[in-house]
Design a protein around this motif. Sequence first.
Motif, PDB file in Angstrom:
ATOM      1  N   GLU A  66       0.955  -1.249   0.204  1.00 26.78           N
ATOM      2  CA  GLU A  66       0.368   0.173  -0.538  1.00 26.78           C
ATOM      3  C   GLU A  66       0.465   1.176  -0.148  1.00 26.78           C
ATOM      4  OE1 GLU A  66      -2.392  -0.307   3.230  1.00 26.78           O
ATOM      5  OE2 GLU A  66      -3.790  -1.970   2.839  1.00 26.78           O
ATOM      6  N   ARG A 112      -2.435   5.851   0.934  1.00 26.46           N
ATOM      7  CA  ARG A 112      -2.223   4.715   1.243  1.00 26.46           C
ATOM      8  C   ARG A 112      -3.012   4.172  -0.006  1.00 26.46           C
ATOM      9  NH1 ARG A 112      -4.115   1.974   6.696  1.00 26.46           N
ATOM     10  NH2 ARG A 112      -2.837   3.516   8.408  1.00 26.46           N
ATOM     11  N   GLU A 114      -4.179   1.574  -1.742  1.00 30.32           N
ATOM     12  CA  GLU A 114      -5.385   1.230  -1.146  1.00 30.32           C
ATOM     13  C   GLU A 114      -6.686   0.988  -2.740  1.00 30.32           C
ATOM     14  OE1 GLU A 114      -6.258  -0.635   2.402  1.00 30.32           O
ATOM     15  OE2 GLU A 114      -6.422   1.578   3.077  1.00 30.32           O
ATOM     16  N   ARG A 120     -12.998   4.407   2.034  1.00 29.89           N
ATOM     17  CA  ARG A 120     -11.011   3.714   2.109  1.00 29.89           C
ATOM     18  C   ARG A 120     -11.062   4.939   0.660  1.00 29.89           C
ATOM     19  NH1 ARG A 120      -9.299  -0.142   4.176  1.00 29.89           N
ATOM     20  NH2 ARG A 120     -10.503  -1.105   4.898  1.00 29.89           N
TER      21      ARG A 120
HETATM   22 MG    MG Z   1      -6.174  -0.987   5.948  1.00 33.13          MG
END
Ligand code: MG
Length: 418
Positions: A66, A112, A114, A120
């Motif tokens: 990530e 990150r 992701e 997210r």
């Molecule tokens: Mg996480």
Amino acid sequence: MADTIRSIRGMNDILPDTTPYWQAVESTLNEVLTAYGYQEIRFPIVEKTALFSRSIGEVTDIVEKEMYSFTDRNGDSLTLRPEGTAGCVRAAMQNGLLNQTQRLWYMGPMFRHERPQKGRYRQFHQIGVEAYGFKGPDIDAEMIVMTARLWKQLGLSGLTLQINSLGSTEARLAYRQTLVTYYEANQTLLDEDSQRRLQSNPLRILDSKNPAMQELNDNAPTLLEHLDDESKQDFDALRETLDSIGIEYEVNPRLVRGLDYYGKTVFEWVTDHLGSQGTVCAGGRYDSLVAQLGGRGATAIGFAIGLERLIALLEAMDALPEIGNIDAYIVAVGDNAAKQALFLAEQLRDQIPDLKLITHCGGGSFKSQFKHADRSGARWSLILGDDEINQQVISVKTMATGEQETVPWDALANYLQS
Ligand code: MG
Ligand code: ATP
């Protein structure tokens, strides 16, 4: 025609219709943390890659897949911070803050790589809180109680506290073996992720969000049954304190956290009002990290709140903070009036420091200026034309009712304040 350049997937603009909520939430958090004696620290967004790989752990999701890492012009490997704890410890060590106890907080973007989805993102924001040099469990309780107060101060309901103890490093190692044995005996039931984690990071299997893994995980031996004496005592003391203060919690023996540096107390505040990304706040003790980064051992505990999720939850619970409107908008037709308007506006700002006042810029007809006043959401429009200037007055229109009154310039501040 050239392609227009768009933002990076998972990195969001936060627009003016939303930033007031962010500001209000941030200032409430700041107030509460300050009231508990926590001080703000600011450290860089970019650090050497080794700081993160050594602290978060080589076989964690963050470090394995990530991180935004790049080689800078000097050939150094650098990384956009995926979280704040490592940088905060680095800054505290480097600046000699660990010679005494510290209560610190910070706020800012984290990065990150992701898969972007609701709750997210690839750039997201955290408020992080860290305390150094306290052995616990009193500080563990303080932090948890403080988070509960944050929710209270924000008028937020819908969060549940989960706590667990990850025990000492030795207890965790022994437990790890027990767990590996258990999963090996059930190897056919492991999903692909868990197969991979079986050797590298078996505790993380417990944290699997895959429903097919649920039953296997429910029946797994728990770390709580394998705690060392000190961790057990501390955990019991923490529970007693939370009980006595009246903070409700669930003991979740499968709460392990994704970062390697945690031990003993860990906790999360979770909600089921946000779909599958339900962890709003997460933290725990990390007594071994400072030593691991080359410092003289200092005990440590911290947590981080995901601000996107916090604000989404406030919205879902219909608890977004009240945002103050513009008080007044000055409409001034003609060059003379426009000049006078700027002068009057400055006088008003001296007289009423918290006044939210917009002066119309860019000229235009009365009608077009008035449209701007309407759109601004102002409570009053203050209208200045040649007649008003001759008489040294201003017309005050209450936008909600359409009522209009003539007010002398020197009485205007009083009028707006009454
Ligand atoms: Mg996480
Ligand atoms: P998760 O299990 O949701 O991936 P995590 O264990 O990776 O969380 P931490 O590193 O502990 O999360 O970060 C603390 C908090 O920061 C999380 O509880 C969450 O609120 C927020 N957070 C973490 N990653 C993201 C992200 N990619 N986008 C938005 N918020 C995030």
